[in-house]
Design a protein around this motif. Structure first.
Motif, PDB file in Angstrom:
ATOM      1  N   ILE A 689       0.864  -1.177   0.000  1.00 30.94           N
ATOM      2  CA  ILE A 689       0.000   0.000   0.000  1.00 30.94           C
ATOM      3  C   ILE A 689       0.900   1.225   0.000  1.00 30.94           C
ATOM      4  CG2 ILE A 689      -1.857   1.231   1.185  1.00 30.94           C
ATOM      5  CD1 ILE A 689      -2.604  -1.367   2.580  1.00 30.94           C
ATOM      6  N   TYR A 704      -1.779  -1.703  -3.838  1.00 30.90           N
ATOM      7  CA  TYR A 704      -2.845  -0.705  -3.781  1.00 30.90           C
ATOM      8  C   TYR A 704      -2.171   0.662  -3.783  1.00 30.90           C
ATOM      9  CZ  TYR A 704      -6.102  -4.429  -2.490  1.00 30.90           C
ATOM     10  OH  TYR A 704      -6.877  -5.562  -2.494  1.00 30.90           O
ATOM     11  N   ARG A 708      -5.739   3.220  -7.020  1.00 29.12           N
ATOM     12  CA  ARG A 708      -6.580   2.094  -6.603  1.00 29.12           C
ATOM     13  C   ARG A 708      -6.989   2.194  -5.147  1.00 29.12           C
ATOM     14  NH1 ARG A 708      -4.723  -3.213  -6.644  1.00 29.12           N
ATOM     15  NH2 ARG A 708      -6.915  -3.790  -6.874  1.00 29.12           N
ATOM     16  N   LEU A 712      -9.499  -0.398  -1.509  1.00 28.56           N
ATOM     17  CA  LEU A 712      -9.284  -0.806  -0.120  1.00 28.56           C
ATOM     18  C   LEU A 712     -10.566  -0.743   0.699  1.00 28.56           C
ATOM     19  CD1 LEU A 712      -5.884   0.938   0.778  1.00 28.56           C
ATOM     20  CD2 LEU A 712      -6.323  -1.524   0.667  1.00 28.56           C
TER      21      LEU A 712
END
Length: 715
Positions: A689, A704, A708, A712
């Motif tokens: 992330i 992520y 994007r 989540l």
């Protein structure tokens, strides 16, 4: 579209050649704009003939330059800005003396004041862009300049389908530009494989427009879904926020809409109650659909009978209000329990009312009943609503003085917090229910590697919380600001009438008091400098503000864009705002694309834009707080000095709120599963992330990134 949204370069099948030298030249030009091809993309591009490489490079450069605002010539009114900016009053007097050479004083007066706009020298460029460029030293690149990597994409159809799945299947509403992109992609993808779910009803309407034309089953399951689809067919607003002028529809299209309405209402007659929320659009649509011509669909005719008032249908919201009006808490809870989303959105009112009833009855039975209903309904509520209610409950006990209301277009207003407090025990129990439900739905598996710079980025619970642009974070996000010089810029180009936008900045101390400003009425203040007022933009105009972060005494800086006169943000041909981080020794032009950290489109219905605020902490470090807000303002002559109090009140209310961030989600995971990225390659695949995907992730990892982030959010 893929390059713009995913930073991926799509290269065609083309004749091979030795274009390595040309590819390096393309890469060098990209670097001057703050971008760079990845090693894989550079190697693949160099495998084409020179002519193909140059053509592809020009296309790539055009896209990324637009992303950061480098596709236009940014001229400053004062040619030597940030040097050579005069004292404000001296400059005005100089303009008056210049005008007196050809005009009388009376011609320059408006009442007892001089009209600056009537002065020939004021507000109009006195030099062209070439002269401004010649007056500036060369830009000196710095290690701190931004460099955004463009990676090699895959097959164009696969990339388009992946992007379609991301937009159509988004758990949050999309902004205006993303809806346009979804509509484009739907034409190519809506008849093929589909996402597992399309939860946002606005997205369904966009997709259903194509499905209706293809003769495929519609996704609509409420009467309002059909209304949204009708708006899409007329190129109108599927959010239903602004009225749509319905077009004449082909008979086949009318049959499709009426058949869908009939099937929805016949299966669930109670859905007729939803018509009341949009009675006027339904009446206008009825004039286009002619439902009386189709007696085989009587339930569809009932929709328009309710809209006209010829048939009675009680909405769920009406039943809830009737129960509250009668102080019937069990009745309100019973009705709301049939609609989990409404139950959660009415939770604060329900808990307050239940607590009052318990005080009268001398026991806590009603609050217990509400908590039990929430626990039962939680699995049927979307993750976005769960997180939104959780954020509300986090802020409720914090004794905030003001409530902030923000609509989908960023319009905002503040009112005092006058609601009774919620019982602390009930809040704790409700938060535990929400945390457990969110934790169980998180789409995060295996060990997590996280970029620390994304921890304080707010989850986009609505895509409308941020406009389109480059480096734009969702409303409520925070990001570090590490540079000596902060430079704001705005650009606008009028469409039909003379339009004057004014870039300004407010300065406050840590208590949001002692407000001073830099604007066209005060060109310099405490080391901060304005580039000069431009009052019309037939060919486009730019304004800048330089702020020495180390030298300023302010602890709060709020840039603003005011519409002094002319076309609104949605009416001009183009308008955007952004900021650069640079060092004074770099010299260069007022606009240098490699130093741009953020550039966002200016949208919204207000006349004053508040993109973000800059906050200094006790240790002297700075951070940006992302706002994306609009004030209604005045129809004419908006000025920063007239909105100091309202701006301070609004921005303080926003910055005081706790936000739902990436950190919020990671705090729900076991601590030993989350590791901060230090640049080393993990031994096993991870869930990463971060703002951008790094190169050191092992194969099989899931990333992520900023594009994007909505993925989540649990579905």
């Amino acid at each position: 579209m893929v390059l713009r949204k995913r930073r991926r370069v799509l290269l065609p099948d083309a004749p091979a050649g030795d274009g390595r030298a040309a590819a390096r030249q393309v890469d060098a030009v990209l670097m001057s704009a703050g971008f760079k091809l990845s090693g894989e993309a550079l190697e693949r591009l160099g495998g084409f003939a020179d002519g193909i490489v140059i053509d592809l490079g020009a296309e790539i450069l055009d896209v990324v330059r637009r992303e950061v605002g480098d596709h236009v010539a940014h001229n400053a009114y004062f040619r030597d800005f940030p040097a050579g900016v005069p004292d404000t009053v001296e400059f005005w007097l100089d303009c008056v003396l210049d005008a007196l050479g050809a005009r009388t004083v009376e011609e320059l007066m408006v009442g007892e004041a001089v009209n600056l706009l009537a002065l020939p020298k004021y507000g109009r460029y006195q030099h062209d862009y070439t002269e401004m460029v010649a007056a500036h030293a060369a830009f000196l690149p710095s290690a701190g300049d931004r460099l955004t990597v463009l990676r090699l994409g895959g097959d164009a159809r696969d990339e388009a389908r992946e992007l379609y799945f991301a937009l159509a299947g988004s758990a949050v509403p999309l902004n205006e530009d993303d809806l346009v992109d979804l509509a484009f992609l739907a034409v190519h993808c809506a008849a093929g494989p589909q996402p597992a779910a399309i939860p946002v009803r606005e997205n369904r309407a966009v997709v259903d427009r194509v499905r209706l034309a293809e003769g495929l089953p519609l996704l609509a399951d409420t009467v309002t879904d059909v209304l949204r689809l009708a708006c899409a067919l007329s190129d109108g607003d599927v959010t239903l926020e602004t009225p749509t002028r319905f077009h004449g529809l082909r008979r086949a299209t009318r049959r499709g809409l009426l058949a869908a309405l009939d099937a929805i209402v016949s299966a669930a007659p109670g859905k007729l109650g939803d018509v009341h929320a949009h009675r006027e659009p339904w009446k206008r649509l009825g004039e286009r659909l002619h439902p009386h011509e189709f007696p085989q669909w009587p339930y569809a005719q009932d929709v328009f009978a309710v809209a006209r008032g010829d048939k009675r249908a009680t909405s769920l919201a009406g039943r809830v209000e009737a129960a509250f009006a009668a102080d019937d808490v069990p009745g309100a809870l019973a009705v709301l329990s049939t609609a989990p989303g409404m139950l959660f959105r009415a939770l604060d009112r329900l808990v307050r009312t239940a607590a009052s009833a318990d005080l009268v009855g001398g026991e806590g039975a009603m609050v217990d009943a509400v908590v039990a209903a929430v626990a039962e309904a939680a699995p049927r509520v979307s993750g976005r609503v769960l997180l939104g209610v959780r954020e509300h409950l986090v802020n409720r006990p914090r004794a905030l003085e003001r409530r902030v209301f923000v609509n989908r277009k960023g319009g905002a207003h503040v009112r005092p917090e006058d609601r009774a407090p919620l019982p602390p025990e009930a809040v704790a129990r409700l938060r535990e229910i929400l945390d457990d439900e969110v934790r169980g739905r998180l789409p995060i598996a295996g060990p997590v590697l996280v970029d620390p710079d994304i921890l304080d980025v707010a989850l986009p619970l609505s895509g409308k919380a941020a406009p389109s642009g480059f480096g734009v974070l969702p409303r409520g996000s925070e990001s570090k600001v590490d540079a000596g010089l902060l430079r704001f810029f705005t650009y606008w180009r009028q469409a039909e009438e003379d339009t004057d936008y004014d870039l300004s900045a407010l300065f406050f101390d840590a208590a949001w008091e002692n407000g001073s400003w830099v604007s066209y009425t005060n060109l310099s203040d405490g080391g901060s400098v304005h580039s000069g007022d431009v009052t019309e933009a037939p060919e486009g105009a730019s304004e800048f503000i330089d702020i020495d972060l180390a030298g300023t005494e302010a602890a709060r800086i709020v840039p603003q864009v005011h519409i002094f006169n002319g076309e609104g943000f949605a009416e001009v041909a183009e308008s955007f705002f952004g900021f650069m981080l640079r060092e004074p020794a770099q010299e260069g032009l007022p606009f240098e694309p490699a130093t741009v950290r953020m550039k966002s489109e200016l949208r919204g219905g207000g006349r004053v834009a508040l993109p973000l605020a800059f906050l200094r902490d006790a240790d002297g470090s700075w951070r940006a707080k992302w706002l994306h807000l609009h004030l209604k303002g005045m129809p004419f002559a908006n000025a920063v000095e007239n909105s100091r109090v309202s701006t301070a009140t609004l921005v303080r209310a926003v910055t005081d709120r706790a936000q739902t961030t990436v950190r919020t989600l990671l705090d729900l995971l076991p601590p030993d599963t989350v590791t901060v990225d230090d640049g080393t390659t993990p031994a096993v695949p991870v869930t990463y992330i971060g703002l951008e995907r790094p190169d050191h992730l092992p194969e099989g990892s899931t990333a992520y990134t900023l594009d994007r982030l909505a993925a989540l959010i649990p579905t």
